[in-house]
Structures are given as structure tokens and as C-alpha cells.
Design a protein around this motif. Sequence first.
Motif, PDB file in Angstrom:
ATOM      1  N   ASP A 241      -2.589   4.080  -6.639  1.00 35.61           N
ATOM      2  CA  ASP A 241      -3.016   3.201  -7.722  1.00 35.61           C
ATOM      3  C   ASP A 241      -1.882   2.232  -8.114  1.00 35.61           C
ATOM      4  O   ASP A 241      -2.091   1.031  -8.269  1.00 35.61           O
ATOM      5  CB  ASP A 241      -3.431   4.053  -8.927  1.00 35.61           C
ATOM      6  N   LEU A 242      -0.688   2.766  -8.211  1.00 37.88           N
ATOM      7  CA  LEU A 242       0.443   1.931  -8.605  1.00 37.88           C
ATOM      8  C   LEU A 242       0.752   0.889  -7.527  1.00 37.88           C
ATOM      9  O   LEU A 242       1.056  -0.268  -7.836  1.00 37.88           O
ATOM     10  CB  LEU A 242       1.673   2.801  -8.879  1.00 37.88           C
ATOM     11  N   GLN A 243       0.657   1.286  -6.267  1.00 40.77           N
ATOM     12  CA  GLN A 243       0.883   0.333  -5.173  1.00 40.77           C
ATOM     13  C   GLN A 243      -0.098  -0.824  -5.272  1.00 40.77           C
ATOM     14  O   GLN A 243       0.272  -1.991  -5.129  1.00 40.77           O
ATOM     15  CB  GLN A 243       0.701   1.005  -3.808  1.00 40.77           C
ATOM     16  N   ALA A 244      -1.355  -0.498  -5.532  1.00 47.68           N
ATOM     17  CA  ALA A 244      -2.378  -1.530  -5.632  1.00 47.68           C
ATOM     18  C   ALA A 244      -2.054  -2.481  -6.781  1.00 47.68           C
ATOM     19  O   ALA A 244      -2.148  -3.702  -6.650  1.00 47.68           O
ATOM     20  CB  ALA A 244      -3.749  -0.884  -5.825  1.00 47.68           C
ATOM     21  N   VAL A 246       0.908  -3.079  -8.162  1.00 49.72           N
ATOM     22  CA  VAL A 246       2.138  -3.844  -7.943  1.00 49.72           C
ATOM     23  C   VAL A 246       1.978  -4.789  -6.759  1.00 49.72           C
ATOM     24  O   VAL A 246       2.710  -5.762  -6.619  1.00 49.72           O
ATOM     25  CB  VAL A 246       3.349  -2.888  -7.758  1.00 49.72           C
ATOM     26  N   GLY A 247       1.011  -4.462  -5.892  1.00 52.35           N
ATOM     27  CA  GLY A 247       0.750  -5.331  -4.749  1.00 52.35           C
ATOM     28  C   GLY A 247       1.795  -5.210  -3.652  1.00 52.35           C
ATOM     29  O   GLY A 247       1.985  -6.127  -2.854  1.00 52.35           O
ATOM     30  N   ARG A 248       2.508  -4.112  -3.639  1.00 55.08           N
ATOM     31  CA  ARG A 248       3.532  -3.883  -2.615  1.00 55.08           C
ATOM     32  C   ARG A 248       3.583  -2.393  -2.320  1.00 55.08           C
ATOM     33  O   ARG A 248       3.247  -1.583  -3.174  1.00 55.08           O
ATOM     34  CB  ARG A 248       4.915  -4.290  -3.135  1.00 55.08           C
ATOM     35  N   PRO A 249       4.071  -2.049  -1.108  1.00 58.14           N
ATOM     36  CA  PRO A 249       4.293  -0.627  -0.851  1.00 58.14           C
ATOM     37  C   PRO A 249       5.333  -0.080  -1.828  1.00 58.14           C
ATOM     38  O   PRO A 249       6.294  -0.789  -2.174  1.00 58.14           O
ATOM     39  CB  PRO A 249       4.836  -0.585   0.579  1.00 58.14           C
ATOM     40  N   ILE A 250       5.109   1.144  -2.259  1.00 56.01           N
ATOM     41  CA  ILE A 250       6.069   1.800  -3.155  1.00 56.01           C
ATOM     42  C   ILE A 250       6.534   3.077  -2.492  1.00 56.01           C
ATOM     43  O   ILE A 250       5.740   3.788  -1.880  1.00 56.01           O
ATOM     44  CB  ILE A 250       5.398   2.112  -4.509  1.00 56.01           C
ATOM     45  N   PHE A 251       7.838   3.359  -2.585  1.00 57.05           N
ATOM     46  CA  PHE A 251       8.301   4.642  -2.046  1.00 57.05           C
ATOM     47  C   PHE A 251       9.083   5.406  -3.097  1.00 57.05           C
ATOM     48  O   PHE A 251       9.664   4.820  -4.005  1.00 57.05           O
ATOM     49  CB  PHE A 251       9.123   4.445  -0.769  1.00 57.05           C
ATOM     50  N   GLU A 252       9.042   6.728  -2.937  1.00 55.18           N
ATOM     51  CA  GLU A 252       9.764   7.596  -3.854  1.00 55.18           C
ATOM     52  C   GLU A 252      11.085   8.040  -3.238  1.00 55.18           C
ATOM     53  O   GLU A 252      11.178   8.264  -2.038  1.00 55.18           O
ATOM     54  CB  GLU A 252       8.949   8.842  -4.158  1.00 55.18           C
TER      55      GLU A 252
END
Lengths: 435, 529
Positions: A241-244, A246-252
Motif C-alpha cells: 500500500d505504501l509503495q503504491a 509513494v509511487g516507488r519501490p520501498i525497501f526495509e
Amino acid sequence: MRPGFLGDCDVAVIGAGLAGSAAAVFAVDRGLSTLVCGDSGQSCFASGLFDLLGAHPADSDRFLADPWEGLEALRRHCPDHPYARLRREQIQSAVAAWLAHLADCGLAYRHQPQRNLLVLTAAGTLKPTYAVPPTVWPGIQALAEGKRALIAGFHGLREFSAHQIAAVAARLWPSLRPVCLDFPDGRPGAERAPELMAMAVVREEVRRRLAEALRQAAADAEVVGLPAVLGRQADERWWRDLQARVGRPIFEIPTLPPSLPGLRLREALTDRMRRSGMDLAVPGRVQRVEIQQRHFHLELVEGHQSRRVLARSLIVATGRFLGGGLTADRQTIREPLLDLPVVQPPHRRDWHRPRFFDPAGHPINRCGLVVDDAFRPLDARGRAVHPRLAAAGTILAGHDWAREKCGSGLAVASAWAAVNTLARELDGKAPRPLA
Amino acid sequence: MTTLHTPVLIIGAGATGAGVARDLALRGVASLVVEQADINAGASGANHGLLHSGCRYVSNDAHTARECHEESLRLKRLMPQCIEDTGGLFVAVAGDDEDYVARFPDLCRQCGIPVTPLAPAEARQMEPALSEHTIAAFQVPDASIDPFRLVIQHLDQAVELGARLLRYHRVVEMAPCRGAVRSVTLYDSKAQKTVTVQADQIVNAAGAWAGQVAALAGAGLPMRYSKGTLVVTHSRMTHRVINRLRPPGDGDILVPGGTVSILGTTSVTIDDLGQIWPTVSETDRIVAEGSRMVPSLARARFIRAYAGVRPLVDPRPRDGNDRQISRGFVLMDHGADGIANLATITGGKLSTFRIMARETADQVCRRLGIAAPSLTGSQPLPDPPQTAWSEPGRSSRIWLRQSRPDDRLLCECEMVSEKMVDEVLDRLRTRGVCPELHALAVRTRVGKGACQGAFCSLRLLAHLYQREAVSGAAGLGQLRRFFEERWKGQRPVLWDGQLAQAELSEALYCGLLGLEREGATAFEAWRSP
Ligand SMILES: Cc1cc2nc3c(=O)[nH]c(=O)nc-3n(C[C@H](O)[C@H](O)[C@H](O)COP(=O)(O)OP(=O)(O)OC[C@H]3O[C@@H](n4cnc5c(N)ncnc54)[C@H](O)[C@@H]3O)c2cc1C
Ligand SMILES: Cc1cc2nc3c(=O)[nH]c(=O)nc-3n(C[C@H](O)[C@H](O)[C@H](O)COP(=O)(O)OP(=O)(O)OC[C@H]3O[C@@H](n4cnc5c(N)ncnc54)[C@H](O)[C@@H]3O)c2cc1C
């Protein structure tokens, strides 16, 4: 049933760390009735990264890109290493079975079969690992491709400095840009714990505002890295949901322990056991084990309750000094439950080297239980203590998991081998081949 | 090349050098203090912290005993913030020399030190940890002293009054010329360059290194070194200082301070000042001896050990028993060496540092033709709050009292918070000191608790990056060095609980973070496709 009597089983596993949990899973897959005794205290300490072999020899100044090549070399150089007792195919089967099981629990770890991954740590260093949770994966790719990334930290999250990560990693990943944000849960300036942040992330309002702040800070960044706070469970919803948004891949990036990827692993394992209808895990500590001809008698204590378990075979997966699988006074290192022989340096002054970061590692790290090729602990005369007593995990002698970067792989592979031995030895119970 | 000018150059930022700087500053004389490492890098950071009542010396050195007693009363008055007035006991256990026990109270009285005899049962009521085999006990006016706060506050006031401190500057050359040392060369180990100092007067307060420093000027100073090892318990064992009532030996003093107790010492002659660390066998010996007075020490958890070197100035070789050599101090004017502007002050003890500093400053002022008298015997030591974070237990007391929700703990064992660290950090910046990890750790309690820095040094480092006090990859080097330094002290006490702590450090630093490998070569395999 007598009061305090818990039941009998084919396999009792002592210790619910990674090695014990894996042993239980493999034993159940084989159709053996299984009980795991002990809480999984230490495994929430781990990072959730799955290392197979990242360095060999331990004192080489390079990390290993190909773990399998490293394992071949290790088999030649270190015949006493637990890995050296296993063929490549056995290790491959064990790892594959374990990762498949995790996927089944909702944690689809990602890896490249032939190669170690390079992962960015919370200190800004890079380290090799073999498989990572799905939420960590985009960072692996971004680093490999040298993408422009924003690393976002949060005020109040003490041991995670985005500025440190960007500064330290700059040599190998120059296009990192740090930012420190207020975590948008309406408590600016407060101290932050990853677990509490993970609970807040479930709220849509928090995610919306977090996404807004990240989008603003991201500017030209192609990916965004965050401390691992995106949800407590092995549930990819909040991350996706957060990736969508922010419109970018997110990594932890796994934080220092207890870190959420480690906690998620634990949750997923216990959840799965519960759902499968088998109440496999018995909390508490095993105080005593007696070996009587046909059975192992275990005495378990939890709070004021004392209970007994009868087992036809036993796996000792009690870990090292942190978990209490090994103990030491000023003179001697012992295995406290069964008093199994522990190979060790002759004197305390040889336990540790004068320099902590000595590339050779500390001799004490290699102390532990000596086993035969079937992972059965040996007595002082070099014979298996009991045909149906096996050991797995970091309690084994001959490895240095922290330096060799092989903690999880060793735990899983040795658990696999231990279960194979017991399945073979358990009379009247034909081992079921695995699908 | 940079050249600095100063009326007085002081070599060494231990208690003595700091004491001289403050003494001179109070007389209006500016000085430059140069230190090869950081403050208290020598014996001043590695001693027992006992403010001697003098009783320990009554049998072999009445002069020192008397001097200690009088000075301890003065220090308790002038710098109470650095002292915990615990009181002390001398106790003998079954098997100890009863003749010595019988003579002890008279010897003390002859030196003017008040002692009160106690029945063994009474002593054990006051200190329940004492052995049931206690056969004699005396109450004495011992106290414990915090050498870190002491030196930090001395230098802080000196700098306030015009002195300068240069850390990580080692004296490497002194050129005597026509009867005086005109210029001194320093090596700046941070910037890796040399600096020249021109000074009218030079004070060599280099402790055990004083002989090496004097030799640079061509002056002879025969010295011997006696290494002493101490161990720190996880929790405080007694209320008072406990001394074994016998001629000085190994493991016979237990000094409480804040939340811990320190047991020591040993006395071993060494030849090489590069070898100052505690060993496993020394640790075991002290614990074995100490547990004869306080049996619970045999089972206690120890969080670290450390070692320091006592400089013994003595030209004649002895029979190996270093404790027979006087613990008095030596002040040399080097007139006999043909050098008119060098003074060496070494030996002595922390308890008498102020006297040592005063006599040295007197000599310097005489040579400079300055008549102003020393004021350290009457002026109390200022206690600015920013300079007090080295006191054990202070951070936790204040943290618990204030409990500010916007302040966060960086070190949980010792309860050191971000705001406390920031106070020290800002103070260091105004004093021109680079606030790296080690500098902050020395000035607070970070890393001194049970975890021995495993978690808190990572947090402190993250905080320093956040505050832009570190940049690039330099922080990792600071972290490694800081941890290596703590490691020397941890290694001898790794069994039971502390061994598990060490394993956690190993898991964090190596298993999780891969800090044991430096540099980009480690990752070459990922470069080539
Ligand atoms: C800080 C940290 C970071 C790590 N990072 C990584 C990493 O990045 N990658 C990686 O691959 N590995 C990592 N690991 C290592 C990994 O967690 C271990 O290799 C793995 O957990 C295998 O350990 P184990 O199961 O043998 O022992 P442990 O995890 O120690 O488990 C043993 C368990 O047995 C229990 N036990 C002991 N005695 C008894 C008893 N008498 N009765 C009942 N229970 C008992 C203990 O409480 C403990 O829970 C990390 C570990 C730590 C501590
Ligand atoms: C184990 C032990 C226990 C002790 N216990 C007690 C006690 O309980 N009570 C007590 O009163 N006393 C005690 N003492 C004695 C006391 O610690 C010392 O007398 C006192 O600290 C000496 O201080 P100092 O400043 O003269 O020397 P130091 O503290 O050693 O300072 C000398 C400084 O000079 C620096 N230096 C050296 N060479 C150079 C150079 N070339 N250039 C620049 N700088 C240089 C060093 O790095 C060092 O910081 C103990 C000593 C030891 C070793």
C-alpha cells in the motif's frame, strides 16, 4: 493422564530458536509426532536475514559471492565444520524445504540460487546474505543497480540514523540521500520503538501522511529505504500500500534486534503451527533430561508448573551462551542439560583473542558439541551418546557463524540432517519420503 | 609548519598535568596542555579511585600516610563533588598476621589518623558482605574519588581561565640548546602532522612515560613500572571501602563508587609500556584474594577489568617487591642535567595530586619570576553541570527525576540520554575539542554498564551522525577503536553472564553488521559480473 504429564511423542526438540523450529517443521513433514520445548526467545533477536555462507575462510578479507563454491572449499579445509558433514544436495534440499515452508507461512523469502545477496545494514555497512524477506528485496536490487535512493529515518528511533547509513555506504552506493522525518502518528519528539511504529502503520491515516512526507522528500530518488517498521506480521499489505502511495519501490532495512523481520518470522512460524491444528510448541524450560532405555524423560518448568514429556528421540537445539545451551564458569564450558562433552580450548585465556575484531575470530566461537556424520553428539570416547539423540544449530562445534555469516543456513541444514537421522532410527515408523 | 607559543607547556593530561594547569591558571599564568591521547589516558584513568586516609602506608611510610590524611580532609572540603565520603574499614581474616593487627591502631595514631576498633560482629553488621572469618576490624576515614570528574573539571576551569588543551598531540622531540629546551615538536596523530611549540617553561607530567619524555631532552630519569590490575563488579558490594588489614598485597582493597565496586590490585614489574592490559590470570588471582575478605566476590558478576602503571622512580634495583619502593612523588628541576626550563613531576598518587601540582607550579613560577601564590589549597573546584556526567549513578538519578518524554536514553545500562550527551558535545565544541565517540564516552558513563557498549555505542554513533559530529565512514573507525578499547577490559572477565554479553556483541557487530571487515576489497566479488 497423570497430572503434569504432557504426553509422549516421536521427537522432542529442546530449544525453539531457528534450529529447533526448523527441526520441528521437518519432523512434522516426515509424519513424526513432534513437541518443541522452549520459547523462541532468542530468535526474535535475529535480523530475519537468512545467511548461508558469506565468508570462508573466516579470516579472508573478502566476502563470498558464491556460497556453494565456499561450501566446497570449506568441506576441504575444515573437516570438523558441521557443514562438512553434509553433501551439497543435502544442504540444498534443507534450504529449499525451509524457504518453501516460509512461503507457505506467508513469508515469501527471495534469493538467487547461485549467489549471495548484498544487503545494506542499519549501520550503513553491507553484508552478504542468502535470502531475504520480500520487503528487503527491492533494496538488494537497487544497490546492485546503483539506483538513486532516499533513506528515511525517523526522529526518536535511536539506533537508526539515515545520515549514518548514507555516509558510511557512500563508497559503494554513492547515490543515497538521507532524510530524517517526524513519524506521523501525532507524537512528535517521542521515543520510537519499531514495534510500536509497526502497529501505527496499520492506520490508514498514518500511512497517508507517511506517504506524503516520503513523496515530498523523495524528489528524484527512484527507490525509498526505511527502517523495518512496515507491519508486525508477515503481511505484505501495508508495504504494498505504501509503495503504491509513494509511487516507488520501498525497501526495509532490518533494525538492531529485536527487529521486525525477525519477529515476523517467529509470528509466522507459531501462527502456522497453530493453524495446522498441532499444538507443537510447549513453552517453558527443560530442567532435566533422563535417558532411559527406550525413552527420553523431559522435565519442563514454566512458572510454577512442572510437566513431563516422554519422547522416543531427542534433538538438542539449545543454542550457545545467549540461549543457555552452553554455560561457562571461570574454568570450564559445559552443556548443562545432558552434560554432553564440549570441545573447548584448554584454558580461559585462550577463549578470546586480545583483539575483538581479530580476523581469525575467537577460539571460543568454535567450541560446542562434537557430532558424527549423522549429527549425533559423541561421548568422551568418540561414540554416539545414544542412537536417537541428535543436535542441531549453533550449539554444534567447529563453526563460527557470526564471522562466517552462516547462522541460519547452519541451523536449518543441521536440523534437516538431525531429523533424517532420527526418522531412520525410529523403529516401526517408516520415514515418509518428502514430496 | 605551525608554531605555537606559550609561557608554560604541560606534557600529559592526567591528574597531575590538569592540576598544574589549574594551579597556574588561578595564578594568572597561561599554559598549553598537550596529551598524546585523551584525558586520563594513563594512570589517572586506570586507578582504584581510593582517596587514601593514609592507613595503608602507616607501617612502611609514615610521611606519606600523614600527607594522605591531611590532604584527603582538604579535598573533601574543596571538591566534594568528586568524592563519595564512604568511610572505610580495615579487616583481618583468620590466618592473617595478628601481630600486624595488634600494631595497626597505634601506627595510625602516630600518623594522626583517627581509627575506631570494631568487634567483628559489629563490622559484619555494618557490612554484611564481610567474611564470617573476620577476626579484627577498624573504621577509618577512607573515601572514593572520581578521577574523571576531577580531571575534566580541573581542565575545564583552566581552559576557562586561558589555558589550552591539545589532545592527540604527542611530544616527539625536544631540542636542548644552550642550557634550555627552546622548542618542542608534537605529532598530531589525528591530522598526521607535526606542530612546534616554543615555551618558556616545560612541565613533564607524563606519569609512567616521564622517563621517556625526559630522555628526549637528554635528561636521565631511571624509572621502573609496576602494572596494577583491577576488576569492576556489576553491582555495588559494600557501603564502605574495605581494606585487608595486612601489609599491602594483591586483591586487598575493595572500593565502592556509585553503583559498582572495584577490586584490586596486583603489582607486577613490566618493562614495556605498550603492554598495559589486564590478563585472565591476574583477574583470577585478585578475585581469589578478594573473596577471602568478601566471599560473595567469588560468585559476583564482573563487567570489566583494567590495568594501569605506577611509575616508580628508583635508581636501585630491588628484590621484585615493588610495593617496598616509596609511593611518594619526585619533582626534578633538571638543573643537574644542564636544562634550566624543564621540570619533571612523577610518581605519587591521585590522593596527593594537588600537592604535586602546587609544588611544580611553585617551581615554574619561581623560574618565571612570578610571585603569585597557589590558590588551590583554599579555592573550591567549580562544579559546572556539563562536566559532571562521568559520575556513576548521576545520569540515572537525574533521568529518573526529570523523566522528560522528549529526551531519549542512548545508554540504558547507565541511563545516559541524548540531552546529556548533547550538553557534553556542545561544551566540547566550545572548548575546541573534537567530539568523537571516545571523547564523549570518556566524559559520560556511556559503555560503562553491563552491556559494555554493545548497544549504546551504536546508538551514540547514530546520534553523532545525526548531530553532524561525524562524517563519511570515519564513524565506523571510531566505533571499532572504541570497542577494541573496551574489549581489553572485558576479555579477562568473560564467563557466565558477561560471556553471553560478549556473544551478543559478536552476533551484532560481526554476525549482523559485518564490522570485522573494512574497506571495499571485501565486496570485490560483486563488482565483476
Ligand atoms: C543479534 C543477532 C543477529 C543475528 N543476525 C543474523 C543474520 O543476520 N543472519 C543469520 O543467518 N543469522 C543471524 N543470527 C543468528 C541466528 O539467529 C542463529 O544462527 C539461529 O537463531 C540459530 O540459532 P539456534 O537455533 O541454534 O540457537 P538460538 O537461536 O540461540 O535458540 C536456542 C533456543 O533454545 C532455548 N533453550 C536453551 N536451553 C533451553 C532449555 N533447557 N529448555 C528450553 N529451551 C532452551 C533458548 O532459550 C533459545 O531460545 C543472529 C543472531 C543474533 C543473536
Ligand atoms: C593500578 C593503580 C591503582 C592506583 N590506585 C590509586 C588509588 O586508589 N588512590 C590513589 O590516590 N592513587 C592511585 N594510583 C596512583 C594514581 O593513579 C597516579 O599516581 C596518578 O593518576 C598519576 O597521575 P599523572 O597525571 O601523574 O600520570 P598519568 O595519569 O599517567 O598521566 C600521564 C599522561 O601523560 C601522557 N603522555 C605520556 N607521554 C606523553 C607524550 N610523549 N606526549 C604527550 N603526552 C604524553 C599520557 O598519555 C598520560 O595521559 C593508582 C595507580 C595505579 C596504576
